[in-house]
Design a protein around this motif. Sequence first.
Motif, PDB file in Angstrom:
ATOM      1  N   ARG A 142       0.828  -1.214   0.000  1.00 22.72           N
ATOM      2  CA  ARG A 142       0.000   0.000   0.000  1.00 22.72           C
ATOM      3  C   ARG A 142       0.862   1.264   0.000  1.00 22.72           C
ATOM      4  NH1 ARG A 142      -4.443   0.333   4.431  1.00 22.72           N
ATOM      5  NH2 ARG A 142      -4.759   2.259   3.234  1.00 22.72           N
ATOM      6  N   LEU A 143       1.931   1.275   0.769  1.00 24.45           N
ATOM      7  CA  LEU A 143       2.767   2.478   0.880  1.00 24.45           C
ATOM      8  C   LEU A 143       3.327   2.905  -0.463  1.00 24.45           C
ATOM      9  CD1 LEU A 143       4.726   1.633   4.165  1.00 24.45           C
ATOM     10  CD2 LEU A 143       3.045   3.468   3.876  1.00 24.45           C
ATOM     11  N   TRP A 144       3.567   1.942  -1.349  1.00 18.54           N
ATOM     12  CA  TRP A 144       4.117   2.271  -2.671  1.00 18.54           C
ATOM     13  C   TRP A 144       3.031   2.622  -3.679  1.00 18.54           C
ATOM     14  CZ3 TRP A 144       8.198  -2.204  -2.741  1.00 18.54           C
ATOM     15  CH2 TRP A 144       9.411  -1.719  -2.228  1.00 18.54           C
ATOM     16  N   ARG A 145       1.780   2.391  -3.351  1.00 17.40           N
ATOM     17  CA  ARG A 145       0.707   2.602  -4.314  1.00 17.40           C
ATOM     18  C   ARG A 145      -0.288   3.673  -3.917  1.00 17.40           C
ATOM     19  NH1 ARG A 145       2.840  -2.218  -4.683  1.00 17.40           N
ATOM     20  NH2 ARG A 145       2.953  -3.241  -6.720  1.00 17.40           N
ATOM     21  N   GLU A 146      -0.290   4.077  -2.672  1.00 18.11           N
ATOM     22  CA  GLU A 146      -1.205   5.098  -2.177  1.00 18.11           C
ATOM     23  C   GLU A 146      -0.399   6.255  -1.612  1.00 18.11           C
ATOM     24  OE1 GLU A 146      -4.135   3.447   0.514  1.00 18.11           O
ATOM     25  OE2 GLU A 146      -3.931   1.469  -0.443  1.00 18.11           O
ATOM     26  N   ASP A 147      -0.708   7.463  -2.065  1.00 16.42           N
ATOM     27  CA  ASP A 147       0.030   8.626  -1.592  1.00 16.42           C
ATOM     28  C   ASP A 147      -0.183   8.875  -0.100  1.00 16.42           C
ATOM     29  OD1 ASP A 147      -0.365  10.623  -4.604  1.00 16.42           O
ATOM     30  OD2 ASP A 147       1.152   9.148  -4.056  1.00 16.42           O
ATOM     31  N   VAL A 148      -1.361   8.575   0.373  1.00 17.21           N
ATOM     32  CA  VAL A 148      -1.697   8.820   1.780  1.00 17.21           C
ATOM     33  C   VAL A 148      -2.319   7.555   2.349  1.00 17.21           C
ATOM     34  CG1 VAL A 148      -2.927  10.302   3.406  1.00 17.21           C
ATOM     35  CG2 VAL A 148      -2.096  11.250   1.236  1.00 17.21           C
ATOM     36  N   VAL A 149      -1.731   7.049   3.430  1.00 20.41           N
ATOM     37  CA  VAL A 149      -2.138   5.751   3.961  1.00 20.41           C
ATOM     38  C   VAL A 149      -2.609   5.890   5.406  1.00 20.41           C
ATOM     39  CG1 VAL A 149      -1.323   3.447   4.607  1.00 20.41           C
ATOM     40  CG2 VAL A 149      -0.586   4.472   2.440  1.00 20.41           C
ATOM     41  N   ASP A 150      -3.773   5.369   5.672  1.00 21.92           N
ATOM     42  CA  ASP A 150      -4.247   5.119   7.041  1.00 21.92           C
ATOM     43  C   ASP A 150      -4.183   3.614   7.250  1.00 21.92           C
ATOM     44  OD1 ASP A 150      -4.889   7.830   7.582  1.00 21.92           O
ATOM     45  OD2 ASP A 150      -6.816   7.592   6.571  1.00 21.92           O
ATOM     46  N   TRP A 151      -3.570   3.197   8.354  1.00 19.99           N
ATOM     47  CA  TRP A 151      -3.334   1.750   8.502  1.00 19.99           C
ATOM     48  C   TRP A 151      -3.230   1.389   9.972  1.00 19.99           C
ATOM     49  CZ3 TRP A 151       0.454  -1.228  10.719  1.00 19.99           C
ATOM     50  CH2 TRP A 151       0.477  -2.582  10.358  1.00 19.99           C
ATOM     51  N   GLU A 152      -3.726   0.210  10.301  1.00 22.84           N
ATOM     52  CA  GLU A 152      -3.571  -0.316  11.652  1.00 22.84           C
ATOM     53  C   GLU A 152      -3.418  -1.826  11.580  1.00 22.84           C
ATOM     54  OE1 GLU A 152      -5.757  -0.192  16.049  1.00 22.84           O
ATOM     55  OE2 GLU A 152      -6.529   1.002  14.363  1.00 22.84           O
ATOM     56  N   GLY A 153      -2.423  -2.357  12.295  1.00 18.87           N
ATOM     57  CA  GLY A 153      -2.170  -3.789  12.289  1.00 18.87           C
ATOM     58  C   GLY A 153      -1.710  -4.263  13.647  1.00 18.87           C
ATOM     59  N   SER A 154      -1.076  -5.426  13.666  1.00 10.85           N
ATOM     60  CA  SER A 154      -0.698  -6.067  14.926  1.00 10.85           C
ATOM     61  C   SER A 154       0.770  -5.890  15.292  1.00 10.85           C
ATOM     62  CB  SER A 154      -0.995  -7.572  14.845  1.00 10.85           C
ATOM     63  OG  SER A 154      -2.363  -7.809  14.587  1.00 10.85           O
ATOM     64  N   PHE A 155       1.618  -5.484  14.351  1.00 13.73           N
ATOM     65  CA  PHE A 155       3.045  -5.567  14.593  1.00 13.73           C
ATOM     66  C   PHE A 155       3.775  -4.224  14.551  1.00 13.73           C
ATOM     67  CE2 PHE A 155       1.741  -9.705  12.839  1.00 13.73           C
ATOM     68  CZ  PHE A 155       2.060 -10.504  13.931  1.00 13.73           C
ATOM     69  N   ARG A 156       3.072  -3.147  14.341  1.00 14.71           N
ATOM     70  CA  ARG A 156       3.699  -1.828  14.447  1.00 14.71           C
ATOM     71  C   ARG A 156       2.623  -0.806  14.823  1.00 14.71           C
ATOM     72  NH1 ARG A 156       3.941   2.342  11.709  1.00 14.71           N
ATOM     73  NH2 ARG A 156       6.210   2.540  11.675  1.00 14.71           N
ATOM     74  N   THR A 157       3.045   0.389  15.185  1.00 13.29           N
ATOM     75  CA  THR A 157       2.084   1.423  15.553  1.00 13.29           C
ATOM     76  C   THR A 157       1.244   1.829  14.341  1.00 13.29           C
ATOM     77  OG1 THR A 157       3.807   3.073  15.153  1.00 13.29           O
ATOM     78  CG2 THR A 157       3.489   2.339  17.424  1.00 13.29           C
ATOM     79  N   PRO A 158       0.010   2.299  14.559  1.00 15.69           N
ATOM     80  CA  PRO A 158      -0.849   2.700  13.437  1.00 15.69           C
ATOM     81  C   PRO A 158      -0.266   3.888  12.672  1.00 15.69           C
ATOM     82  CG  PRO A 158      -2.114   2.423  15.465  1.00 15.69           C
ATOM     83  CD  PRO A 158      -0.673   2.401  15.855  1.00 15.69           C
ATOM     84  N   LEU A 159      -0.719   4.032  11.451  1.00 14.95           N
ATOM     85  CA  LEU A 159      -0.371   5.178  10.608  1.00 14.95           C
ATOM     86  C   LEU A 159      -1.645   5.954  10.295  1.00 14.95           C
ATOM     87  CD1 LEU A 159       2.000   3.411   8.046  1.00 14.95           C
ATOM     88  CD2 LEU A 159       2.687   4.760  10.036  1.00 14.95           C
ATOM     89  N   GLN A 160      -1.555   7.268  10.364  1.00 17.79           N
ATOM     90  CA  GLN A 160      -2.691   8.127  10.027  1.00 17.79           C
ATOM     91  C   GLN A 160      -2.215   9.213   9.074  1.00 17.79           C
ATOM     92  OE1 GLN A 160      -4.197   9.512  13.836  1.00 17.79           O
ATOM     93  NE2 GLN A 160      -5.523   7.724  14.049  1.00 17.79           N
ATOM     94  N   GLY A 161      -2.768   9.217   7.871  1.00 18.19           N
ATOM     95  CA  GLY A 161      -2.397  10.222   6.882  1.00 18.19           C
ATOM     96  C   GLY A 161      -0.921  10.195   6.543  1.00 18.19           C
ATOM     97  N   PHE A 162      -0.345   8.990   6.459  1.00 19.04           N
ATOM     98  CA  PHE A 162       1.113   8.864   6.264  1.00 19.04           C
ATOM     99  C   PHE A 162       1.469   8.769   4.784  1.00 19.04           C
ATOM    100  CE2 PHE A 162       5.023   6.393   5.783  1.00 19.04           C
ATOM    101  CZ  PHE A 162       5.891   7.156   6.551  1.00 19.04           C
ATOM    102  N   THR A 163       2.503   9.483   4.396  1.00 19.40           N
ATOM    103  CA  THR A 163       3.048   9.416   3.044  1.00 19.40           C
ATOM    104  C   THR A 163       4.490   8.953   3.104  1.00 19.40           C
ATOM    105  OG1 THR A 163       1.632  11.198   2.224  1.00 19.40           O
ATOM    106  CG2 THR A 163       3.630  10.730   0.969  1.00 19.40           C
ATOM    107  N   SER A 164       4.785   7.856   2.447  1.00 20.57           N
ATOM    108  CA  SER A 164       6.155   7.359   2.359  1.00 20.57           C
ATOM    109  C   SER A 164       6.876   8.121   1.257  1.00 20.57           C
ATOM    110  CB  SER A 164       6.147   5.858   2.038  1.00 20.57           C
ATOM    111  OG  SER A 164       7.461   5.386   1.816  1.00 20.57           O
ATOM    112  N   THR A 165       8.027   8.678   1.588  1.00 22.23           N
ATOM    113  CA  THR A 165       8.810   9.429   0.606  1.00 22.23           C
ATOM    114  C   THR A 165      10.234   8.889   0.531  1.00 22.23           C
ATOM    115  OG1 THR A 165       9.450  11.074   2.261  1.00 22.23           O
ATOM    116  CG2 THR A 165       7.473  11.535   0.972  1.00 22.23           C
ATOM    117  N   PRO A 166      10.843   8.990  -0.667  1.00 21.52           N
ATOM    118  CA  PRO A 166      10.250   9.480  -1.909  1.00 21.52           C
ATOM    119  C   PRO A 166       9.201   8.511  -2.441  1.00 21.52           C
ATOM    120  CG  PRO A 166      12.379   8.496  -2.375  1.00 21.52           C
ATOM    121  CD  PRO A 166      12.228   8.488  -0.879  1.00 21.52           C
TER     122      PRO A 166
END
Length: 395
Positions: A142-166
């Motif tokens: 998802r990080l490579w395909r979506e400019d802005v990611v909201d995500w929550e899982g079991s193995f790391r802290t959640p992401l809200q409005g996160f953009t992976s750069t570059p």
Amino acid sequence: MQFGVFSVSDITRDPVSGETPSEAERIQAAVAIAKKTEEVGMDVFAIGEHHNPPFFSSSPTTLLAHIAALTERLVVSTATTLITTNDPVKIAEDYAMLQHLSGGRMDLMLGRGNTAPVYPWFGQDIRQSLPMALENYNLLHRLWREDVVDWEGSFRTPLQGFTSTPRPLDDVPPFVWHGSIRTPEIAEQAAFYGDGFFANNIFWPKEHYLRLIDFYRQRFEHYGHGTAKQAIVGLGGQAFIAKKSQDAWSSFRPYFDEAPVYGHGPRMEDFAAQTPLSVGSPQEVIDKTLTFRETFGDYQRQMFLIDHAGLPLPMVLEQLELLGSEVVPVLRRELAAKRDPEAADAPTHAARVTAKYGDQAPRQPRPNANRGDNVTGGSPYQDTETQPDSEGEAA
């Protein structure tokens, strides 16, 4: 069809000379091997990832970026990137940067590795390695395909409005191989996403790998990415070559007998008969490698392990010379002649850009106009087709 070499980055005593290379010598040797790989006309150089002695490659992207800067057409890759103990956010950032610096001449192979102590060193539980691998790749994808990611899982802290750069080069993510020698869930994962499956065809009989590859092909077709014949398969292998067969056996024997993985175990003749290990003349290596297609079907990438077990750099470079001049050209010709027209081509960045955009110019991601620190406000990567107005804000 792509041909290349990979290194696990071991630092092993040469059983003939008794000398153990330094870390500095092995790192520089890896660079020399990569440059020679391109020089002899091969396509790919890959390095493993390890965080424990006696290995040196704890930072693959640093080494591969340096190699990419010293070469012109060589594809740099990994043999393995640890999807479990690495944060998928950091993988997304590091390998997108490598993609930019190499001009798209890169891909990566994800895996869980085979060193159990690494997990607690990075705060992880090896008992969760498989669900961690599956979840972490879901996020990386998802990080490579979506400019802005909201995500929550079991193995790391959640992401809200996160953009992976570059963002990925041309907005086309790096191609991913999923490597496994025993786990059908990883083959399933590769098939689900339409990614490549890499079977490190080294230590075990071909029947073992055939089950995984056939399963991957069936599931690739099941998920609608193409026919089973169009699935993207890579194979490992190992070879030791000399002009005369008897010279190959006699030269490689002391390295085989003392190798950390299979030394003091089976006879080299028995191991070669039962596994994909090729030892002999160029023609003997050609003949055995051609049997891989007979077993597994058409495939896209063949990688050879040639620098392990303490083999000195001059001997490795000689192996590359023989591979590039006498083995690979014949393999290219023979495999191309037998290739099913339905089989997929090897994945490249250029081909993937064309598949996405056709004749159109590729998207070049860029942030919207600066809104303060670009952290506390709305994401700067919320793309808009409108042009900035005179005050620098999107209209």
